[in-house]
Design an enzyme around this catalytic site. Sequence first.
Site, PDB file in Angstrom:
ATOM      1  N   GLY A  13       0.833  -1.195   0.000  1.00  0.00           N
ATOM      2  CA  GLY A  13       0.000   0.000   0.000  1.00  0.00           C
ATOM      3  C   GLY A  13       0.867   1.243   0.000  1.00  0.00           C
ATOM      4  N   GLY A  14       1.952   1.194  -0.772  1.00  0.00           N
ATOM      5  CA  GLY A  14       2.958   2.242  -0.707  1.00  0.00           C
ATOM      6  C   GLY A  14       2.771   3.390  -1.666  1.00  0.00           C
ATOM      7  N   SER A  16       0.412   5.732  -1.793  1.00  0.00           N
ATOM      8  CA  SER A  16      -0.229   6.952  -1.306  1.00  0.00           C
ATOM      9  C   SER A  16      -0.381   6.870   0.214  1.00  0.00           C
ATOM     10  CB  SER A  16      -1.608   7.146  -1.957  1.00  0.00           C
ATOM     11  OG  SER A  16      -2.487   6.094  -1.578  1.00  0.00           O
ATOM     12  N   GLY A  17      -0.881   7.950   0.794  1.00  0.00           N
ATOM     13  CA  GLY A  17      -1.273   7.968   2.201  1.00  0.00           C
ATOM     14  C   GLY A  17      -0.183   7.584   3.172  1.00  0.00           C
ATOM     15  N   TYR A 152     -15.014  -4.525   7.526  1.00  0.00           N
ATOM     16  CA  TYR A 152     -13.710  -3.849   7.610  1.00  0.00           C
ATOM     17  C   TYR A 152     -13.128  -3.966   9.009  1.00  0.00           C
ATOM     18  CZ  TYR A 152     -10.310  -0.032   7.695  1.00  0.00           C
ATOM     19  OH  TYR A 152      -9.155   0.713   7.855  1.00  0.00           O
TER      20      TYR A 152
END
Length: 250
Positions: A13-14, A16-17, A152
């Site tokens: 998950g690199g 963004s954010g 989630y």
Amino acid sequence: MTDFQGKNVLITGGGSGIGLSTARRLLDDGAQVALVGRGADRLAAAAKELDAGERVLTVSADVSRTADLDTVAARVKERFGVLHGVFANAGISLNARTGDVTEEDFDAVVGTNFKGVFFTVQKALPLLADGASIVLNASWLVHRGMGPGSVYAATKAAVLNLPRSLAPDLAGRGIRVNAITPGHIRTEMFDTVAPVDEVREFFRGQVALGRLGAPGDVADAVAFLLSARSSYITGQELVVDGGLVGSVPG
């Protein structure tokens, strides 16, 4: 600072954010970073923004597919040879009430948020140096319920539980495993849940410090857990939420 000089870290998950902010933080401290994400264009943009040349490796992959994670491991081994840290950060949100959740929704969220985290760790193990550190990304929703967030939240609860078992399982190699639990952090995912000012203000009002978090707030905590400064911490949770979970705003 040079906490990560000569160290190699994998971040899922690199693009963004929190993942991108953590990559920036580690690069500033001397690391080489492998960024994993689904979108090749987004990863390319992230690498350009980081402007660290060969110190950044990007690999387009879907962490819910173990074959993709095998490819990630092969690319990391080819470029860096060894890993000293893993930040299993990739995740997707689902804002749906129980009666509206489809099987496809369920499989996608569980596949990315839990299966993806577990197998990211498993596939990285042969590359991890003894004494390495692993950080998993959980969520404030493991501590407070929210009607449209059951699936989630359940995946994040599973993620939070993992370090408690992985820590003793990997302790023989000196590998530490901890979880980070962010609160309301202004990321693209947060903006999909809170797309208008009124909703963002509602969430901000729940935070004791009176502000939404920035990705860098979490990145600093992840960097601590990945570094030797946390060498006697394993199987734990570090909550970075401005007082959201434990306090009632005054």
